[in-house]
Design a protein around this motif. Structure first.
Motif, PDB file in Angstrom:
ATOM      1  N   HIS A  33       7.786  -4.024   4.451  1.00  0.00           N
ATOM      2  CA  HIS A  33       8.025  -2.921   5.852  1.00  0.00           C
ATOM      3  C   HIS A  33       6.448  -2.071   5.130  1.00  0.00           C
ATOM      4  O   HIS A  33       6.532  -2.546   4.110  1.00  0.00           O
ATOM      5  CB  HIS A  33       9.224  -1.781   4.923  1.00  0.00           C
ATOM      6  CG  HIS A  33      10.853  -3.095   4.621  1.00  0.00           C
ATOM      7  ND1 HIS A  33      11.449  -3.757   5.291  1.00  0.00           N
ATOM      8  CD2 HIS A  33      11.289  -2.626   3.455  1.00  0.00           C
ATOM      9  CE1 HIS A  33      12.236  -3.966   4.953  1.00  0.00           C
ATOM     10  NE2 HIS A  33      12.508  -3.968   3.713  1.00  0.00           N
ATOM     11  N   GLN A  37       0.719   6.655   5.998  1.00  0.00           N
ATOM     12  CA  GLN A  37       0.360   7.829   5.733  1.00  0.00           C
ATOM     13  C   GLN A  37      -1.045   8.800   6.181  1.00  0.00           C
ATOM     14  O   GLN A  37      -2.722   7.983   4.896  1.00  0.00           O
ATOM     15  CB  GLN A  37       0.415   7.816   4.087  1.00  0.00           C
ATOM     16  CG  GLN A  37       0.360   9.574   3.419  1.00  0.00           C
ATOM     17  CD  GLN A  37       0.407   9.668   2.013  1.00  0.00           C
ATOM     18  OE1 GLN A  37       0.435   8.566   1.477  1.00  0.00           O
ATOM     19  NE2 GLN A  37       1.311  10.308   1.608  1.00  0.00           N
ATOM     20  N   GLN A  41      -0.315  14.185   5.060  1.00  0.00           N
ATOM     21  CA  GLN A  41       0.685  13.902   4.672  1.00  0.00           C
ATOM     22  C   GLN A  41       2.107  13.382   4.580  1.00  0.00           C
ATOM     23  O   GLN A  41       0.954  12.692   3.775  1.00  0.00           O
ATOM     24  CB  GLN A  41       0.936  14.291   6.487  1.00  0.00           C
ATOM     25  CG  GLN A  41       0.329  14.483   7.703  1.00  0.00           C
ATOM     26  CD  GLN A  41       0.004  13.721   8.745  1.00  0.00           C
ATOM     27  OE1 GLN A  41       1.172  13.589   9.706  1.00  0.00           O
ATOM     28  NE2 GLN A  41      -0.824  14.422  10.373  1.00  0.00           N
ATOM     29  N   ALA A  42       3.391  13.400   5.102  1.00  0.00           N
ATOM     30  CA  ALA A  42       3.925  12.461   4.262  1.00  0.00           C
ATOM     31  C   ALA A  42       3.877  10.514   5.064  1.00  0.00           C
ATOM     32  O   ALA A  42       3.337  11.062   5.925  1.00  0.00           O
ATOM     33  CB  ALA A  42       5.573  12.848   4.643  1.00  0.00           C
ATOM     34  N   PRO A  43       4.167   9.756   4.262  1.00  0.00           N
ATOM     35  CA  PRO A  43       4.212   8.851   5.201  1.00  0.00           C
ATOM     36  C   PRO A  43       5.118   8.116   6.005  1.00  0.00           C
ATOM     37  O   PRO A  43       6.500   9.037   5.978  1.00  0.00           O
ATOM     38  CB  PRO A  43       4.483   8.032   3.885  1.00  0.00           C
ATOM     39  CG  PRO A  43       4.179   8.731   2.132  1.00  0.00           C
ATOM     40  CD  PRO A  43       4.749   9.616   2.765  1.00  0.00           C
ATOM     41  N   LEU A  45       7.243   5.098   8.677  1.00  0.00           N
ATOM     42  CA  LEU A  45       7.086   3.679   8.264  1.00  0.00           C
ATOM     43  C   LEU A  45       6.582   3.488   9.921  1.00  0.00           C
ATOM     44  O   LEU A  45       7.560   3.786  11.146  1.00  0.00           O
ATOM     45  CB  LEU A  45       8.587   3.384   8.426  1.00  0.00           C
ATOM     46  CG  LEU A  45       9.312   1.874   8.485  1.00  0.00           C
ATOM     47  CD1 LEU A  45       9.127   1.561   6.916  1.00  0.00           C
ATOM     48  CD2 LEU A  45      11.120   1.986   8.728  1.00  0.00           C
ATOM     49  N   PRO A  54      10.030   1.282  14.037  1.00  0.00           N
ATOM     50  CA  PRO A  54      10.652   2.185  14.366  1.00  0.00           C
ATOM     51  C   PRO A  54      10.580   2.803  15.598  1.00  0.00           C
ATOM     52  O   PRO A  54       9.188   2.694  16.746  1.00  0.00           O
ATOM     53  CB  PRO A  54      10.643   3.094  13.443  1.00  0.00           C
ATOM     54  CG  PRO A  54       9.817   1.973  12.422  1.00  0.00           C
ATOM     55  CD  PRO A  54       9.061   1.172  13.005  1.00  0.00           C
ATOM     56  N   TYR A  86       0.992   0.964   3.492  1.00  0.00           N
ATOM     57  CA  TYR A  86       1.221   0.810   2.356  1.00  0.00           C
ATOM     58  C   TYR A  86       1.795  -0.170   2.561  1.00  0.00           C
ATOM     59  O   TYR A  86       3.343   0.011   3.666  1.00  0.00           O
ATOM     60  CB  TYR A  86       2.091   1.803   1.565  1.00  0.00           C
ATOM     61  CG  TYR A  86       0.937   2.988   0.580  1.00  0.00           C
ATOM     62  CD1 TYR A  86       0.831   4.141   1.078  1.00  0.00           C
ATOM     63  CD2 TYR A  86       0.574   2.403  -0.676  1.00  0.00           C
ATOM     64  CE1 TYR A  86      -0.296   4.685   1.119  1.00  0.00           C
ATOM     65  CE2 TYR A  86      -0.413   3.842  -0.653  1.00  0.00           C
ATOM     66  CZ  TYR A  86      -0.149   4.264  -0.276  1.00  0.00           C
ATOM     67  OH  TYR A  86      -1.404   6.106  -1.078  1.00  0.00           O
ATOM     68  N   GLN A  88       5.613  -1.775   1.706  1.00  0.00           N
ATOM     69  CA  GLN A  88       7.076  -1.953   0.555  1.00  0.00           C
ATOM     70  C   GLN A  88       8.431  -3.117   0.351  1.00  0.00           C
ATOM     71  O   GLN A  88       7.906  -3.505   0.999  1.00  0.00           O
ATOM     72  CB  GLN A  88       7.910  -0.699   1.092  1.00  0.00           C
ATOM     73  CG  GLN A  88       9.248  -0.502   0.663  1.00  0.00           C
ATOM     74  CD  GLN A  88      10.100   0.589   1.227  1.00  0.00           C
ATOM     75  OE1 GLN A  88      11.181   0.543   1.348  1.00  0.00           O
ATOM     76  NE2 GLN A  88       9.096   1.137   2.705  1.00  0.00           N
ATOM     77  N   PHE A  99       5.825  -1.040  -4.171  1.00  0.00           N
ATOM     78  CA  PHE A  99       4.809  -0.447  -3.082  1.00  0.00           C
ATOM     79  C   PHE A  99       3.608  -1.686  -3.391  1.00  0.00           C
ATOM     80  O   PHE A  99       3.674  -2.059  -4.435  1.00  0.00           O
ATOM     81  CB  PHE A  99       4.414   0.656  -2.913  1.00  0.00           C
ATOM     82  CG  PHE A  99       5.434   2.124  -2.901  1.00  0.00           C
ATOM     83  CD1 PHE A  99       6.309   2.072  -3.628  1.00  0.00           C
ATOM     84  CD2 PHE A  99       5.315   1.909  -0.740  1.00  0.00           C
ATOM     85  CE1 PHE A  99       7.348   3.304  -3.047  1.00  0.00           C
ATOM     86  CE2 PHE A  99       6.735   2.410  -0.408  1.00  0.00           C
ATOM     87  CZ  PHE A  99       7.595   3.436  -1.653  1.00  0.00           C
TER      88      PHE A  99
END
Lengths: 108, 119
Positions: A33, A37, A41-43, A45, A54, A86, A88, A99
């Motif tokens: 996956h 980021q 900000q937050a990562p 997907l 998604p 990243y 995962q 990660f």
């Protein structure tokens, strides 16, 4: 222990294709996956299960996974794609989430 | 869609316990067969998975932090909690909570909260 290896940086001109790799022993046998980021900000997907997207993620984002390398491909790169990426994986041997070290994508 | 919001003290003294909560909206923490994770990111560095708790309360922790970490559910408040004991400056990070979906361990992310450990 199982480790995911990513290049620290990748640079690409706007409109070109960026490829970000994630390497590990026999990674092709696992579901990989990818998250994006952006600074501050937050990562988020962007690709899951090697190549699915998604809802809301542009088709420009795609993925593949075979052998010892998984690849996130971003086609027709835009300035807004500049971010850290990243990989995962769920490591079934150790029962934990791993990660990669992250790759900074620079749009020239 | 599920939403996650982390909260807690932004400053913790070294050797003390870091305590954070993650408030969930758009779903119950105790149903749906979901797994709730905590992840952290030191300033300028990469992501580190801390551990997760399942809807039924079973836990799994990163071995590197296992001796200091506790993750729990508060079903009455629909929250997930993180406790990290004996903190040092190396624990300074943005802490994120997250939830799985369609078999992806970290699918939905919270916005994160910065915790600084002071000496």
């Amino acid at each position: 222990s199982y480790e995911l290896t990513q290049p620290p940086s990748v640079s690409v001109a706007p409109g070109q294709t960026a490829r970000i790799t994630c390497g590990a022993q026999n990674i092709g046998s696992k579901n990989i996956h990818w998250c994006q980021q952006k600074p501050g900000q937050a990562p988020v997907l962007v690709v899951y299960d090697d190549s699915d997207r998604p809802s809301g993620i542009p088709e420009r984002f795609s993925g593949s996974n075979s052998g010892n390398t998984a690849t996130l491909t971003i086609s027709t790169v835009e300035a807004g794609d500049e971010a850290d990426y990243y990989c995962q994986v769920w490591d079934t041997n150790s029962d934990r989430v791993l990660f990669g070290g992250g790759t900074k994508l620079t749009v020239l | 869609q599920v939403q996650l919001q982390e909260s807690g003290p932004g400053l913790v003294k070294a050797s003390e316990t870091l305590s954070l909560t993650c408030t969930v909206s758009g779903g119950s923490v105790s149903s749906g067969n979901f797994f709730w994770s905590w992840i952290r990111q030191p300033p300028g560095k990469g992501l580190e998975w801390i551990g997760f708790i399942s809807y039924s309360g079973s836990t799994n922790y990163n071995p590197s932090l296992k001796s200091r970490v506790t993750i729990s559910l508060d079903t009455s408040k629909n929250q997930i909690s993180l406790n990290l004991s004996s903190v040092t400056a190396a624990d300074t990070a943005i802490y994120y909570c997250a939830r799985d979906h369609v078999g992806v361990p970290i699918f939905y992310w919270g916005q994160g909260t910065l915790v600084t450990v002071s000496s």
